[in-house]
Design a protein around this motif. Structure first.
Motif, PDB file in Angstrom:
ATOM      1  N   ALA A  59       0.945  -1.197   0.242  1.00 27.01           N
ATOM      2  CA  ALA A  59      -0.088   0.061  -0.050  1.00 27.01           C
ATOM      3  C   ALA A  59       1.006   1.289  -0.007  1.00 27.01           C
ATOM      4  O   ALA A  59       1.971   1.311   0.533  1.00 27.01           O
ATOM      5  N   ILE A  60       0.304   2.291  -0.729  1.00 25.17           N
ATOM      6  CA  ILE A  60       1.090   3.491  -0.577  1.00 25.17           C
ATOM      7  C   ILE A  60       0.266   4.464   0.224  1.00 25.17           C
ATOM      8  O   ILE A  60      -1.239   4.726  -0.165  1.00 25.17           O
ATOM      9  N   VAL A  61       0.639   5.174   1.448  1.00 26.38           N
ATOM     10  CA  VAL A  61       0.029   6.053   2.109  1.00 26.38           C
ATOM     11  C   VAL A  61       0.626   7.346   1.977  1.00 26.38           C
ATOM     12  O   VAL A  61       1.803   7.433   1.964  1.00 26.38           O
ATOM     13  N   LYS A  62      -0.224   8.265   1.677  1.00 24.31           N
ATOM     14  CA  LYS A  62       0.380   9.710   1.337  1.00 24.31           C
ATOM     15  C   LYS A  62      -0.420  10.574   2.759  1.00 24.31           C
ATOM     16  O   LYS A  62      -1.361  10.512   2.926  1.00 24.31           O
ATOM     17  N   TYR A  63       0.754  11.378   3.146  1.00 18.99           N
ATOM     18  CA  TYR A  63       0.126  12.435   4.318  1.00 18.99           C
ATOM     19  C   TYR A  63       1.177  13.411   4.158  1.00 18.99           C
ATOM     20  O   TYR A  63       2.279  13.468   4.200  1.00 18.99           O
ATOM     21  N   ALA A  64       0.520  14.569   4.002  1.00 21.11           N
ATOM     22  CA  ALA A  64       1.614  15.956   3.788  1.00 21.11           C
ATOM     23  C   ALA A  64       2.287  15.570   2.788  1.00 21.11           C
ATOM     24  O   ALA A  64       2.078  15.523   1.633  1.00 21.11           O
ATOM     25  N   ASP A  65       3.930  15.969   3.274  1.00 20.91           N
ATOM     26  CA  ASP A  65       4.909  15.659   2.054  1.00 20.91           C
ATOM     27  C   ASP A  65       5.483  14.279   2.268  1.00 20.91           C
ATOM     28  O   ASP A  65       6.413  13.773   1.275  1.00 20.91           O
ATOM     29  N   ALA A  66       4.856  13.499   2.840  1.00 18.81           N
ATOM     30  CA  ALA A  66       5.118  11.916   3.104  1.00 18.81           C
ATOM     31  C   ALA A  66       4.714  10.982   1.993  1.00 18.81           C
ATOM     32  O   ALA A  66       3.443  10.948   2.048  1.00 18.81           O
ATOM     33  N   ASP A  67       5.372  10.261   1.395  1.00 20.57           N
ATOM     34  CA  ASP A  67       5.109   9.159   0.533  1.00 20.57           C
ATOM     35  C   ASP A  67       5.549   8.048   1.371  1.00 20.57           C
ATOM     36  O   ASP A  67       6.883   7.767   1.362  1.00 20.57           O
ATOM     37  N   LEU A  68       4.582   6.918   1.764  1.00 23.94           N
ATOM     38  CA  LEU A  68       4.979   5.836   2.501  1.00 23.94           C
ATOM     39  C   LEU A  68       4.790   4.462   1.846  1.00 23.94           C
ATOM     40  O   LEU A  68       3.391   4.443   1.504  1.00 23.94           O
ATOM     41  N   LEU A  69       5.648   3.627   1.411  1.00 22.79           N
ATOM     42  CA  LEU A  69       5.304   2.427   0.984  1.00 22.79           C
ATOM     43  C   LEU A  69       5.451   1.342   2.055  1.00 22.79           C
ATOM     44  O   LEU A  69       6.588   1.168   2.777  1.00 22.79           O
ATOM     45  N   VAL A  70       4.348   0.711   2.413  1.00 24.26           N
ATOM     46  CA  VAL A  70       4.397  -0.272   3.336  1.00 24.26           C
ATOM     47  C   VAL A  70       5.056  -1.607   2.680  1.00 24.26           C
ATOM     48  O   VAL A  70       4.712  -1.877   1.520  1.00 24.26           O
ATOM     49  N   THR A  71       6.169  -2.283   3.534  1.00 18.01           N
ATOM     50  CA  THR A  71       6.837  -3.252   3.113  1.00 18.01           C
ATOM     51  C   THR A  71       6.469  -4.331   4.053  1.00 18.01           C
ATOM     52  O   THR A  71       6.188  -4.001   5.381  1.00 18.01           O
ATOM     53  N   THR A  72       7.100  -5.672   3.807  1.00 14.90           N
ATOM     54  CA  THR A  72       7.403  -6.501   4.887  1.00 14.90           C
ATOM     55  C   THR A  72       8.695  -6.422   5.641  1.00 14.90           C
ATOM     56  O   THR A  72       9.669  -6.477   4.724  1.00 14.90           O
ATOM     57  N   GLU A  73       8.771  -6.622   6.974  1.00 15.36           N
ATOM     58  CA  GLU A  73       9.866  -6.696   7.602  1.00 15.36           C
ATOM     59  C   GLU A  73      10.683  -7.823   7.215  1.00 15.36           C
ATOM     60  O   GLU A  73      10.134  -9.147   7.177  1.00 15.36           O
ATOM     61  N   PRO A  74      11.827  -7.845   6.911  1.00 15.97           N
ATOM     62  CA  PRO A  74      12.794  -9.120   6.738  1.00 15.97           C
ATOM     63  C   PRO A  74      12.605 -10.100   7.991  1.00 15.97           C
ATOM     64  O   PRO A  74      12.805  -9.754   8.860  1.00 15.97           O
ATOM     65  N   GLN A  75      12.407 -11.275   7.639  1.00 17.86           N
ATOM     66  CA  GLN A  75      12.491 -12.575   8.543  1.00 17.86           C
ATOM     67  C   GLN A  75      13.942 -12.771   9.113  1.00 17.86           C
ATOM     68  O   GLN A  75      14.587 -12.648   8.437  1.00 17.86           O
TER      69      GLN A  75
END
Length: 75
Positions: A59-75
């Motif tokens: 998912a791509i989450v946008k707020y203000a100047d931030a573009d965030l890409l949700v990723t899976t934490e490495p195991q």
């Protein structure tokens, strides 16, 4: 356009308010609630007004100047 900031999560999903705090774009849960309820946050291009919505990797989450890409934490 700049590359989105990757935000790795441990589980298969995370609540939107928690994601904003984890990414460091809001100071606390109260601020997360306020910006979400004010319609300032989008998930995959759609404005979201509920902070409890589950956000999944990819998912791509946008707020203000931030573009965030949700990723899976490495195991």
């Amino acid at each position: 356009m700049s590359q989105p900031q990757e935000v790795p999560i441990r589980d298969e999903s995370i609540r939107l308010g928690q994601l904003l705090k984890l990414a460091g774009v809001v100071q606390d849960g109260a601020m997360a609630r306020m910006v979400i309820e004010n319609g300032e946050v989008t998930v995959d291009g759609e404005t979201v007004m509920r902070r409890g919505i589950q956000v999944r990797p990819g998912a791509i989450v946008k707020y203000a100047d931030a573009d965030l890409l949700v990723t899976t934490e490495p195991q």
